[in-house]
Design a protein around this motif. Structure first.
Motif, PDB file in Angstrom:
ATOM      1  N   GLU A 146     -11.869 -11.190  11.856  1.00  0.00           N
ATOM      2  CA  GLU A 146     -12.639 -10.028  12.288  1.00  0.00           C
ATOM      3  C   GLU A 146     -11.963  -8.712  11.924  1.00  0.00           C
ATOM      4  O   GLU A 146     -11.986  -7.746  12.667  1.00  0.00           O
ATOM      5  N   PHE A 147     -11.343  -8.704  10.753  1.00  0.00           N
ATOM      6  CA  PHE A 147     -10.697  -7.506  10.218  1.00  0.00           C
ATOM      7  C   PHE A 147      -9.604  -6.981  11.156  1.00  0.00           C
ATOM      8  O   PHE A 147      -9.397  -5.776  11.272  1.00  0.00           O
ATOM      9  N   ALA A 148      -8.903  -7.871  11.816  1.00  0.00           N
ATOM     10  CA  ALA A 148      -7.833  -7.468  12.729  1.00  0.00           C
ATOM     11  C   ALA A 148      -6.721  -6.765  11.954  1.00  0.00           C
ATOM     12  O   ALA A 148      -6.296  -7.235  10.894  1.00  0.00           O
ATOM     13  N   PRO A 149      -6.228  -5.633  12.449  1.00  0.00           N
ATOM     14  CA  PRO A 149      -5.132  -4.918  11.778  1.00  0.00           C
ATOM     15  C   PRO A 149      -3.885  -5.787  11.678  1.00  0.00           C
ATOM     16  O   PRO A 149      -3.595  -6.604  12.564  1.00  0.00           O
ATOM     17  N   GLN A 150      -3.145  -5.614  10.612  1.00  0.00           N
ATOM     18  CA  GLN A 150      -1.931  -6.380  10.348  1.00  0.00           C
ATOM     19  C   GLN A 150      -0.750  -5.426  10.193  1.00  0.00           C
ATOM     20  O   GLN A 150      -0.914  -4.264   9.819  1.00  0.00           O
ATOM     21  N   THR A 151       0.420  -5.934  10.459  1.00  0.00           N
ATOM     22  CA  THR A 151       1.643  -5.172  10.226  1.00  0.00           C
ATOM     23  C   THR A 151       2.605  -6.027   9.407  1.00  0.00           C
ATOM     24  O   THR A 151       2.489  -7.247   9.368  1.00  0.00           O
ATOM     25  N   GLY A 152       3.537  -5.376   8.749  1.00  0.00           N
ATOM     26  CA  GLY A 152       4.501  -6.118   7.948  1.00  0.00           C
ATOM     27  C   GLY A 152       5.139  -5.237   6.898  1.00  0.00           C
ATOM     28  O   GLY A 152       4.960  -4.015   6.889  1.00  0.00           O
ATOM     29  N   THR A 153       5.865  -5.869   6.006  1.00  0.00           N
ATOM     30  CA  THR A 153       6.594  -5.170   4.956  1.00  0.00           C
ATOM     31  C   THR A 153       6.049  -5.554   3.594  1.00  0.00           C
ATOM     32  O   THR A 153       5.756  -6.724   3.337  1.00  0.00           O
ATOM     33  N   LEU A 154       5.910  -4.576   2.718  1.00  0.00           N
ATOM     34  CA  LEU A 154       5.415  -4.819   1.371  1.00  0.00           C
ATOM     35  C   LEU A 154       6.540  -5.417   0.524  1.00  0.00           C
ATOM     36  O   LEU A 154       7.289  -4.709  -0.143  1.00  0.00           O
ATOM     37  N   ALA A 155       6.658  -6.738   0.589  1.00  0.00           N
ATOM     38  CA  ALA A 155       7.679  -7.416  -0.202  1.00  0.00           C
ATOM     39  C   ALA A 155       7.399  -7.239  -1.686  1.00  0.00           C
ATOM     40  O   ALA A 155       8.321  -7.114  -2.503  1.00  0.00           O
ATOM     41  N   GLN A 190      -0.504  -5.168  17.680  1.00  0.00           N
ATOM     42  CA  GLN A 190       0.216  -4.070  18.314  1.00  0.00           C
ATOM     43  C   GLN A 190      -0.756  -2.940  18.608  1.00  0.00           C
ATOM     44  O   GLN A 190      -1.659  -2.658  17.823  1.00  0.00           O
ATOM     45  N   GLY A 191      -0.603  -2.294  19.754  1.00  0.00           N
ATOM     46  CA  GLY A 191      -1.512  -1.199  20.076  1.00  0.00           C
ATOM     47  C   GLY A 191      -1.211  -0.584  21.424  1.00  0.00           C
ATOM     48  O   GLY A 191      -0.132  -0.787  22.000  1.00  0.00           O
ATOM     49  N   THR A 192      -2.206   0.148  21.943  1.00  0.00           N
ATOM     50  CA  THR A 192      -2.086   0.850  23.218  1.00  0.00           C
ATOM     51  C   THR A 192      -3.210   0.427  24.139  1.00  0.00           C
ATOM     52  O   THR A 192      -4.370   0.336  23.716  1.00  0.00           O
ATOM     53  N   GLY A 217       8.686  -2.411  -0.448  1.00  0.00           N
ATOM     54  CA  GLY A 217       9.751  -2.334   0.543  1.00  0.00           C
ATOM     55  C   GLY A 217       9.380  -1.524   1.756  1.00  0.00           C
ATOM     56  O   GLY A 217      10.061  -1.597   2.785  1.00  0.00           O
ATOM     57  N   ASP A 218       8.297  -0.736   1.672  1.00  0.00           N
ATOM     58  CA  ASP A 218       7.859   0.043   2.824  1.00  0.00           C
ATOM     59  C   ASP A 218       7.220  -0.861   3.873  1.00  0.00           C
ATOM     60  O   ASP A 218       6.678  -1.923   3.564  1.00  0.00           O
ATOM     61  N   THR A 219       7.267  -0.396   5.109  1.00  0.00           N
ATOM     62  CA  THR A 219       6.715  -1.151   6.229  1.00  0.00           C
ATOM     63  C   THR A 219       5.436  -0.495   6.727  1.00  0.00           C
ATOM     64  O   THR A 219       5.353   0.722   6.838  1.00  0.00           O
ATOM     65  N   VAL A 220       4.429  -1.321   7.005  1.00  0.00           N
ATOM     66  CA  VAL A 220       3.184  -0.857   7.611  1.00  0.00           C
ATOM     67  C   VAL A 220       3.233  -1.226   9.084  1.00  0.00           C
ATOM     68  O   VAL A 220       3.236  -2.402   9.445  1.00  0.00           O
ATOM     69  N   GLY A 221       3.310  -0.221   9.939  1.00  0.00           N
ATOM     70  CA  GLY A 221       3.357  -0.468  11.372  1.00  0.00           C
ATOM     71  C   GLY A 221       1.981  -0.372  11.997  1.00  0.00           C
ATOM     72  O   GLY A 221       0.960  -0.303  11.308  1.00  0.00           O
TER      73      GLY A 221
END
Length: 597
Positions: free
Chosen positions: A347-356, A536-538, A375-379
């Motif tokens: 359901e298009f859930a947001p993802q986090t991780g690092t661009l390996a 992750q969220g509020t 190498g950047d991280t998407v939080g």
């Protein structure tokens, strides 16, 4: 022309504006939050200023801090990009009232007129632009929603005055939904736009979403740059945009363009903007005006050859548009694919991780707007967009073929993205025929096809690893006689002891659970079933209390993640044995929110 422009935004749009500035010989200033200290837009700018913590309300939405940064940098203009403060008339007024700083956008008065939806409807109606039946006064009582539904029929759309892109909009299917949806729409309006005022419209089912790009200067000239088709949406969020639209003929195309020009001229509007319409049964209706640059402005740039961002800057500097309406011509076809960190199969859930791995495509007709690098991280603090892939061709067929090639070349590893979904759409008969409507993804597309595409073309996240301990060290340095306080991060070196002795605290969002155990996300000891955070969220709101009985599917809480509200629902019936979160808490993926016995 300006000498130094502060870009009050982040990510790819900040870099896009900075590139336009660089070509015009303008120095650039970035602002950043604590979460973005190493972000791409900070690396690109000539100067950068910290404006607050990760929470957007305390940084990118802090107008006073941004103006103060502009003063410190001696910037003579502020460009807001899109999102955040871009459509905030009060912020525009603050900038306009600041001596020596120019607002790159429409005046605050014009933003107030067209940015608030009910006022915009009145302006368009007076300018003889067709509007959807709806209210003109703010709605406060659910009974008003029910009465409107009885008069015009269901579904009814409740829309936030300052909303856009589906945020702050709720669809009421029956009178039973009125109270809940009204509360939710007002809450989103307050959270995202600092305005909880909402209004009602008859909800048009299965329309096409067509928008017209305009530019207007301070000399009375208004030009439209053709239309874009943004009908492929999920939950009212655009996914793929294209231009020109495959669904309208030349007669409607001309009518839409002239209607957009009339409407913005009546509002004394200047700079760039977008007039959005819904098209149903060969009739079009005004939807809203976006008083800023659009995410999908790139589509129009590719088919017209007009650099919209440069013209924003030139218009703000007082220049007159250098082309007549008859000079605007559309050549070929272009599409934009939003490369988001989302799992379309979930359901298009947001993802986090690092661009390996991050290796964008290239070749003729391919443009990539981005700010991230390998190498950047998407939080989870901000929007989920990684990049925008824009593809053009001599016609729609070539554009589709070139898009298939470009998406196949787009190599991203370490993070789940919606690239597989885009590849599926380019093999979808209805989309390829240009016959899709705004409800196609949510109501008609077989979800199993999305899961199959994710399995076939998707990548896996890198997985959680223990973060290296980062030790911050402060230095005082001098450059050309100017004193700077510099903070450097030392990763992997000897740890600096702390008084608390908590040597294994890893960087990340912290929160006060409001409970006695010091952390609502810890493992529970009871025999009940844990309800955990999917992302992750509020926490925007908690709907249940300990001891309360719930049924399967009941909404326990509302979790905001990457600018989207997500319901946390009960997986089964039972009694709430534990409530581990409170309104305003930040939570991590997998954190225990509730326990049901």
């Amino acid at each position: 022309m300006f000498e130094r422009v502060l870009v009050a935004n982040r990510g790819e749009i900040a870099v896009r504006v900075m590139r336009a500035c660089e070509e015009l010989g303008i120095d650039t200033v970035a602002v950043y939050s604590e979460a973005d200290k190493h972000a791409g837009h900070v690396r690109y700018a000539d100067e950068a200023y910290n404006v607050g913590p990760a929470r957007a309300a305390d940084s990118y939405l802090d107008g006073a801090a941004i103006v103060e940064a502009a003063r410190k940098a001696d910037a003579d203009a502020i460009h807001p990009g899109y999102g955040f403060l871009a459509e905030n008339a009060d912020f525009a007024a603050r900038v306009q009232d600041t001596a020596g700083i120019t607002w790159v956008g429409p005046t605050s008065d014009a933003m107030g007129t067209l940015g608030e939806k009910t006022r915009a409807r009145n302006v368009m109606d007076e300018a003889d632009v067709p509007i959807v039946p709806g209210t003109t006064d703010p709605v406060e009582d659910p009974e008003e929603v029910v009465a409107f539904g009885e008069e015009h029929g269901y579904p009814v759309a409740i829309k936030a005055e300052g909303g856009g892109g589906g945020r702050g909009m709720k669809i009421v299917e029956s009178a039973d939904d009125a109270a809940e949806k009204l509360t939710s729409a007002k809450r989103e309006g307050e959270a995202y736009f600092d305005n909880d005022s909402v209004y009602l419209e008859r909800y048009l089912q299965s329309p096409r979403h067509i928008e017209v790009q305009i530019l207007a200067d301070h000399h009375g000239n208004v030009r439209h740059l053709g239309e874009r088709d943004c009908s492929l949406q999920r939950r009212h969020q655009k996914v793929i945009e294209e231009g020109p639209s495959p669904a309208i003929d030349d007669e409607m195309r001309e009518s839409l363009g002239e209607a957009a020009r009339r409407g913005v001229a009546a509002a004394d509007y200047t700079n760039a903007g977008t007039v959005e319409f819904l098209v149903v049964d060969e009739e079009f209706y005004f939807l809203e005006v976006n008083t800023r640059i659009q995410v999908e402005h790139t589509v129009t740039e590719q088919i017209t050859g007009i650099d919209i961002v440069k013209w924003q800057l030139r218009v703000a500097a007082g220049e007159e548009l250098a082309f007549e309406q008859d000079d605007v011509s559309v050549a070929g076809h272009a599409m934009e694919f939003r490369i988001n960190a989302e799992n379309a199969a979930d359901e298009f859930a947001p993802q986090t991780g690092t661009l390996a791995t991050y290796d964008p495509p290239g070749g003729i007709g391919v443009r990539v707007d981005d700010a991230l690098r390998q190498g950047d991280t998407v939080g989870g603090d901000y929007d989920s967009m990684i990049a925008k892939l824009i593809v053009e061709g001599s016609d729609r067929e070539e554009c589709l073929a070139r898009s298939r090639r470009a998406l196949a070349e787009f190599d991203i590893e370490g993070l789940v993205t919606i690239v597989p979904f885009h590849r599926l759409m380019l093999d979808d008969d209805r989309f390829c025929a240009g016959e899709h409507t705004t409800d196609y993804l949510d109501e008609h597309l077989d979800e199993d096809r999305i899961a199959d595409a994710q399995q076939r073309w998707g990548t896996e996240p890198t997985g959680e690893t223990d973060a290296e301990e980062a030790v911050e060290r402060e230095f005082t340095v001098e450059v050309n006689g100017k004193r700077f306080e510099v903070t450097l991060e030392d990763r992997g070196g000897l740890a600096v002891p702390t008084d608390s002795g908590d040597a294994d605290d890893a960087p990340g969002p912290r929160r006060d659970s409001g409970g006695d155990d010091g952390g609502g996300g810890s493992d529970h000891d009871g025999a009940g079933e844990a309800v955990t955070a999917d992302m992750q969220g509020t926490i925007l709101g908690v709907n249940v209390a300990e001891g309360e009985d719930v049924a399967s599917g009941d909404v326990l809480a509302v979790l905001e993640a990457m600018k989207m509200e997500n319901d946390v629902v009960a997986p089964r019936g039972g009694t709430i044995a534990e409530v581990g979160v409170a309104e305003g808490d930040s939570v991590d993926m997998g954190e225990t929110l509730f326990v049901i016995e």
